[in-house]
Design a protein around this motif. Sequence first.
Motif, PDB file in Angstrom:
ATOM      1  N   LEU A 191       0.730  -1.128  -0.069  1.00 15.39           N
ATOM      2  CA  LEU A 191      -0.164   0.071  -0.050  1.00 15.39           C
ATOM      3  C   LEU A 191       0.934   1.403  -0.022  1.00 15.39           C
ATOM      4  N   ASP A 192       0.163   2.404  -0.602  1.00 19.95           N
ATOM      5  CA  ASP A 192       1.046   3.585  -0.541  1.00 19.95           C
ATOM      6  C   ASP A 192       0.917   4.226   0.768  1.00 19.95           C
ATOM      7  N   PHE A 252      -9.710   3.766   7.065  1.00 20.09           N
ATOM      8  CA  PHE A 252      -9.626   2.263   6.601  1.00 20.09           C
ATOM      9  C   PHE A 252     -10.639   2.133   5.550  1.00 20.09           C
ATOM     10  N   TRP A 253     -12.169   2.666   5.694  1.00 17.89           N
ATOM     11  CA  TRP A 253     -12.824   2.385   4.851  1.00 17.89           C
ATOM     12  C   TRP A 253     -12.706   3.303   3.162  1.00 17.89           C
ATOM     13  N   TYR A 254     -12.215   4.245   3.280  1.00 18.29           N
ATOM     14  CA  TYR A 254     -12.083   5.135   2.015  1.00 18.29           C
ATOM     15  C   TYR A 254     -10.651   5.002   1.293  1.00 18.29           C
ATOM     16  N   VAL A 255      -9.590   4.730   2.385  1.00 13.83           N
ATOM     17  CA  VAL A 255      -8.249   4.589   1.719  1.00 13.83           C
ATOM     18  C   VAL A 255      -7.786   3.281   1.652  1.00 13.83           C
ATOM     19  N   GLN A 271      -7.674   0.025  -1.655  1.00 17.51           N
ATOM     20  CA  GLN A 271      -6.679  -0.614  -2.376  1.00 17.51           C
ATOM     21  C   GLN A 271      -6.362  -1.936  -1.945  1.00 17.51           C
ATOM     22  N   LEU A 272      -7.306  -2.974  -1.018  1.00 17.47           N
ATOM     23  CA  LEU A 272      -7.000  -4.205  -0.905  1.00 17.47           C
ATOM     24  C   LEU A 272      -7.936  -4.961  -1.703  1.00 17.47           C
ATOM     25  N   ARG A 273      -8.707  -4.328  -2.464  1.00 13.37           N
ATOM     26  CA  ARG A 273      -9.898  -4.953  -3.115  1.00 13.37           C
ATOM     27  C   ARG A 273      -8.958  -6.192  -4.075  1.00 13.37           C
TER      28      ARG A 273
END
Lengths: 276, 310
Positions: free
Chosen positions: B202-203, B221-224, B228-230
């Motif tokens: 992750l960035d 957590f929810w928006y960042v 990215q973990l999708r």
Amino acid sequence: MTARIPYVLAYACAISLSILFVYPYYWMFVGSFRTTEEILTAPLRLLPEVFNLSAYGEITSIGGASLLRLTVNSFWITTASTAIAVVVTALGAYALTRRPKMLGFNLIRYGFLLTIMYPFMLLVIPVFIVMFHLGLLGSYSGIILFLSLGPIQFFLFEQFFRSFPKELIDAALMDGASELGVLFRVVLPVARPVVGTVTLVTFLLNWSQWFPVLVISRTPDTYTLPAALLSMNSELGTNFQGIMALATLTTVPVVIVFVLTQRRVMQGIAAGAIKG
Amino acid sequence: MAVTASIPMTQPTALPAWAREMWRYRVLYLFVLPFAALVVVFGLWPIAQSLVLSFASSATAFRLNPDYVGLENFETIFSDRRFIASLNVTLFYTAISVVLNVAFALGYAVLLSSRYLKRGNTFFRLAVFLPVITPDVAGFIVWKWMYNQNFGAVNAALGSLGLPLFGGIADSDTVLSALVVAELWKHVGFYTIIFLTNMQLLDPALDEAAELEGATAWQRFWYVTLPQLRPAITINVVFALIQFLKTFTVVVVMTKGGPNFSTNFISYYAFQKFEQASYGEAMAMASTLFGLVLVLTYALYWALERTDWR
């Protein structure tokens, strides 16, 4: 003061969960030294009353096979299948990535992918029939050869060979090296780490195998420790202490290997899995 | 070209390009031969065998030319109410296990990668991953005894905390949850490590930027993090789906399909048919499960890749 709350919470969570994950090992280990009566009176006792080693004496023979034989079987079947898996998969993955468009190569790849998609437990059943036709039922070679094919091994090698710089191979060919020379003098010396990882991961995975061992075997003489543990589990008349002792013996080797090499094993399994 | 000089003189010249390539790299066929042999003998042959036998009469299964009975085996298993029940409980168990395992793994990976846990991280990872490499028979046998009503650790612990006792694997109302817990213990470390591996990629700049903008931990957590973990979520869901659809060892060790057939999952039922020498029915069940795995895996992969699941 309030700045420390998240630290305390995070550690409390992580430590209690870790204890829950490790506790079954501890219970198994302690249980192997305690008689059934002692456990009935205090199931959660953290240390055995006395280190009662009788269970380890009782399991010197399980269902007609000696413990020594089972242990040797486990090491022999695991080591041999790991060695074959590493050599055969490395050569196969190397050839398939070196010239993926060669006639038939795609077919082999898809055949392999289909095989690993097939639910393993249900593949073993028809393998029984295949072994019957090949005359390999009840033989060590049948068990060892069947355990030599696995997805993670292939994907780890494939990943490595794909990222191997093509220029190095071409340069060696230009210098007059043969394909064999390229493999042994250019590629393999650099492949040591991936060969090591695949060896470790295969050893750990094959040590745990029980179902193919049970299906291909005809007598307990070719059983491994997990297979013997399962047949002890299904026996009537429960010898709790003996089962815990055998479970401990089955678990200890992989725990030792894993604890010594944990980072490599976890990275290897994660990398091999993500690729698949 | 200098390369062709090293090729032996026997090289045929009047062949098409693909044949010349085959000849030139013929040693690669030698390399791939053992691997291909293993794939054919222990992969394609048994799979073909099981497909063929699902259309054959059980009594003749071991002959090289068995008697074919058409769809009779499939008709038998689909009119078997126990098989339909087995199908249902397998799907139910899989759905619950996939959701719980992936959710637990995600939460735990977030915890382990948080900045609050610097020291001891190696131990925490080791603890959660240890069951993954532990022989499954050994792990599940220990759980079986821990669930024991008389001297298992689970009820002893619940009792000493003053909590109601747990029926464990002896009660058909609680047996599924008992298996879910034991299998979560066994498998969740794998999904956790996959998430952790992805979190290293992750960035961190995105997270820092969001924090500077005043986003709360939950919002970050929810928006960042989560978007990215999708890809990791997709991988884990698909792996878990395949894993739990073919649940087998835990049933063999702990419940034998019981009590009262409440854990008679498809792979176990198929294995029982095999042991009773009903090879045709066993293979028809195996083929059905294989079809189910393929269809559900593909459907879920497609759905997770294309839809905005949040």
